[in-house]
Each structure stands twice: as structure tokens, then as C-alpha cells.
Design an enzyme around this catalytic site. Sequence first.
Site, PDB file in Angstrom:
ATOM      1  N   HIS A  82       0.749  -1.070  -0.162  1.00  0.00           N
ATOM      2  CA  HIS A  82      -0.148   0.114  -0.206  1.00  0.00           C
ATOM      3  C   HIS A  82       0.538   0.919  -0.078  1.00  0.00           C
ATOM      4  CE1 HIS A  82       0.469   1.029   3.793  1.00  0.00           C
ATOM      5  NE2 HIS A  82       0.794  -0.716   4.064  1.00  0.00           N
ATOM      6  N   ASP A  83       0.540   2.077  -0.830  1.00  0.00           N
ATOM      7  CA  ASP A  83       1.157   3.195  -1.219  1.00  0.00           C
ATOM      8  C   ASP A  83       2.914   3.359  -1.578  1.00  0.00           C
ATOM      9  OD1 ASP A  83      -1.414   5.167   0.476  1.00  0.00           O
ATOM     10  OD2 ASP A  83      -0.800   3.854   2.264  1.00  0.00           O
TER      11      ASP A  83
ATOM     12  N   GLY B 174       5.400  -1.143   3.162  1.00  0.00           N
ATOM     13  CA  GLY B 174       4.583   0.078   2.912  1.00  0.00           C
ATOM     14  C   GLY B 174       4.982   1.069   2.315  1.00  0.00           C
TER      15      GLY B 174
END
Length: 260
Positions: free
Chosen positions: A118-119, A136
Amino acid sequence: MISPLAYVHPDAKLGKNVTVEPFAYIAGDVVIGDDCWIGPGAVINDGARLGKRNKVHTAASIACLPQDLKFVGEKTTAVIGDDNDIREYVTISRGTASRGTTVVGDGNLLMAYVHVAHDDVVGSHCVIANRVSLAGEVEVGDWVVIGGHSAVHQWVKIGAHAMIQGGTLLTQDVPPFVVVRSDTSAYAGFNKLGLTRRGFTAEQIEAIHNTCRVLFQSDLNYTNACNEAEATLPQSAERDALIEFVRSSSRGVIKQYGRK
């Protein structure tokens, strides 16, 4: 061509000449650009935004839910550029409230079982080999090569044109142009071969070499090494990029040559 054995949600937006093979799954909040190929059993989840001419191979999952306990179902995306080759069982999570999106640029090769969390922000023209895991909020610059079975800690930044040897456990930032040794996660030289292949001039390569020599192979700590490089080496974009990366690192930079 869309196989009758595939599932494509009626709200999904597919461009021209998109091929969807049998048993692929495409959710509703999805945009897929022209000339993409979605392989058998691939999963394109809500929040996926794919550009043109991407290939998504068997059992890859794009915009899957973040593996983050802070994620509470917020609407986020995973944005994929053009001309990427996303191989078997790759997983690319969508973003969280932190950044809102996960980004993969153009012309990347993500080999089998790569995980992009994520991200994350992955640049363009990268090669990320089999079973690499990016935690992440990792940032990867353009033209980076990451060897197989490497793992990258959350929030780490990897500069453009860097090369990470296979099996590296990377917990600190990697400046642009350098090679990271797998057994020590330390500086192991600069990526001369890669830079030559990408059209860097002899003068640019010399500037990178000289700056790396001061930053990573002297007895100076990073603060003093940056000052020394700035004071003694001719100004160049490559020198300044290396110095700025080291000075701006929040996680700390990989170990210098020969340091334990």
C-alpha cells in the site's frame, strides 16, 4: 476480446482492443486502457487504474486490499502506467488514507510473486525480480533493479539507477546510481554498467564515480562527506543529486563501503 468465461463487471471501463482471458475477474470501479492483456485467472480489483498496453499475467492481483491494520475501507486506488509486464502471482495493493494511492510508472517488469504494498511509489523502467517484497510507503526511483528474494522495509527510498543485489534485506535509504551488497546491505560500488547502457556520458559517469568515492569510500561520516564533496568536486547535476539524497534522508542511508 473478452472470454465468456471471464467476469467483467458492467461498470468497469475498458479501452479499445483489451483482451480478457478465461477466468479473469474485473471489478466495477476499474479503468483499463487500450491494448491491455488480462491473463487467465488475473484479478483486477476495485480502485485499479491501468494505462495502455499492460500485460497482467495469471493469478496476479491488482488493487487488492491493503495489508495494513489501519485500513478501514476508505476509497483508494492503485494507478498503473503504460507498458508494464506484471507477471504471475504479483500483488499490488491499493493505497490507504496515508497517501490514497499506490503508483507504478511505465515500462516496468515485475517478475513472479513480487509484492508492491500500500502507498508505494515505483518509478518507470524498473526490473523487480522474483519474490521481492516492498513494504508500505516505499519509494523506488526510475531504472532501479532489485534482485530476487530481496525485502524492503517500509518508508525506505531507493534512488534512480540503483541496483540491489538479490537477497538483500534493505532497511535504509539507497542513494541514486549505487550498488548495494546483499550480505551487508552496504555500498558495493556504483552502477557503471547500467549507466553506460542508458546513455550516460563519460563525464557524467566520472562525476558519479568521484562523488561516490567521497561519500561512500572515505573515512568521513555522511555529514562531513557531503560537505567535502560539495567543496572539492566540480558542480554537476549528478553530484548534487547524490548529496541532496543523502542530506534529505529521514531513515538514514545504507552503510559506507567496508563498514559493519
